[in-house]
Design a protein around this motif. Structure first.
Motif: not given
Length: 259
Positions: A100-102, A138-149, A184-190
Motif C-alpha cells: 500500500x502506497x501513501x 518538488x524534488x523531495x516529493x515521494x511516497x511511503x510504500x508499506x510492503x507486507x507478505x 516500509x520504504x520512502x521512495x522519491x525520484x532520486x
C-alpha cells in the motif's frame, strides 16, 4: 448315459467360455470409468491491491493523502478433492506479496522530523505539514510504500456450473494469512530508502474469497486452469488511521492434473 454327460459338459464349457470374457470386459470397463477425484495444480497470479477505506496504515498525519495499491504477484500449489459431480473442496499454500502506497509525502532532511505512530521517528513531513511545498522542493516529493507478505492457506468450495472440454465453476471460501514480510520504504525520484518495519500489521488475519474457475482440457486428466479471484482482507491492521481495508484481485493460472 455317458454321451449325455459329455454333451452337458460341452454345453456348459461353451457357455462359460462365452460368458467369461463378457464379464471380464464389463469389469475392466467399470474400472476404466472410475472418476478422477484428486487434482494437483501449480499456480501463479499477477495481483492488484487496493483499499476500500480511507486513511493510511502508516500514521494519522497522512489521513488526507492519496493512497493506492501496487501490483504484485502470488505463486504456490493447489489441491482439490471432488466430493460429487458438482462440488469440490480445494486448499493449498501460496506465497503473496502486497503493498500500500501513501502518496504526496515530502522528504525534508533539513527540518525537524515527524515521528510516525506506527514506525520509529523518520525525516518526513506530510502534505498537511506547516512547511510549504515550495520550501521543501518538488524534488523531495515521494511516497511511503508499506510492503507486507503472507503465506496464504485457502479453504474453498468449488461448484461446477458446466462440464465438458471447458469446465466452468464458481468458487467461494476464505484464506488464512500468515505474515512473513513487513517493511516500509520512502521512495522519491532520486532514491529509495528503507524505514524499517511497521508495528500495526497483525501476524494472522483472514480474507474472504470469491471468483470463477475455468478448466480447459488439453489432454486426458491434464487441464489449463484460469481463475479470476476477488479477495478482501479483514483485521489487517491492529491500529491505523481511517478505515483501511485492503482487497486484491488476481488471475490465477496453472496446470491441473487429475488422478
Amino acid at each position: 448315459d455317458e454321451s449325455l454327460i459329455n454333451n452337458s459338459f460341452s454345453e456348459y464349457s461353451l457357455a462359460d467360455a462365452k460368458n467369461y470374457p463378457l464379464k471380464n470386459k464389463k469389469q475392466k470397463s467399470k474400472n476404466l470409468n472410475v472418476p478422477s477425484r484428486i487434482t494437483v495444480a501449480t499456480i501463479f497470479a499477477p495481483i492488484y491491491l487496493n483499499s476500500l477505506g480511507d486513511g493510511s496504515g502508516i500514521d494519522s498525519q497522512f489521513k488526507d493523502n492519496n493512497a493506492s495499491g501496487s501490483s504484485s504477484y502470488s505463486y504456490g500449489v493447489k489441491f482439490a478433492y471432488q466430493l460429487n459431480n458438482k462440488i469440490s473442496v480445494q486448499s493449498g499454500v501460496n506465497m503473496i506479496n502486497l503493498g500500500l502506497r501513501t502518496n504526496d509525502v515530502y522528504y525534508s532532511p533539513g527540518v525537524s522530523t515527524l515521528g510516525f505512530s506506527n514506525l520509529s521517528a523518520n525525516p518526513l513531513a506530510s502534505k498537511s505539514n506547516s512547511l510549504k511545498e515550495s520550501q521543501l522542493g518538488l524534488e523531495n516529493k515521494g511516497s511511503v510504500n508499506q510492503v507486507f507478505g503472507y503465506v496464504e492457506i485457502p479453504v474453498e468450495i468449488k461448484y461446477n456450473v458446466s462440464d465438458g472440454k471447458l469446465g466452468v465453476n464458481v468458487v467461494g471460501g476464505f484464506s488464512t494469512l500468515l505474515l512473513n514480510k513487513d517493511e516500509v520504504f520512502i521512495e522519491t525520484n532520486n532514491f529509495t530508502q528503507s524505514l524499517g518495519s511497521s508495528n500495526n500489521l497483525r501476524s494472522v488475519n483472514f480474507s474472504g474469497n470469491f471468483g470463477v474457475d475455468l478448466d480447459y482440457s488439453i489432454r486426458k486428466n491434464l487441464f489449463i486452469n484460469v481463475s479470476p479471484m476477488f479477495k478482501i482482507q479483514t483485521n489487517t491492521f491492529s491500529k491505523n488511521a481511517g478505515s483501511v481495508q485492503p482487497y486484491y484481485l488476481g488471475v490465477y493460472t496453472g496446470l491441473n492434473y487429475k488422478f
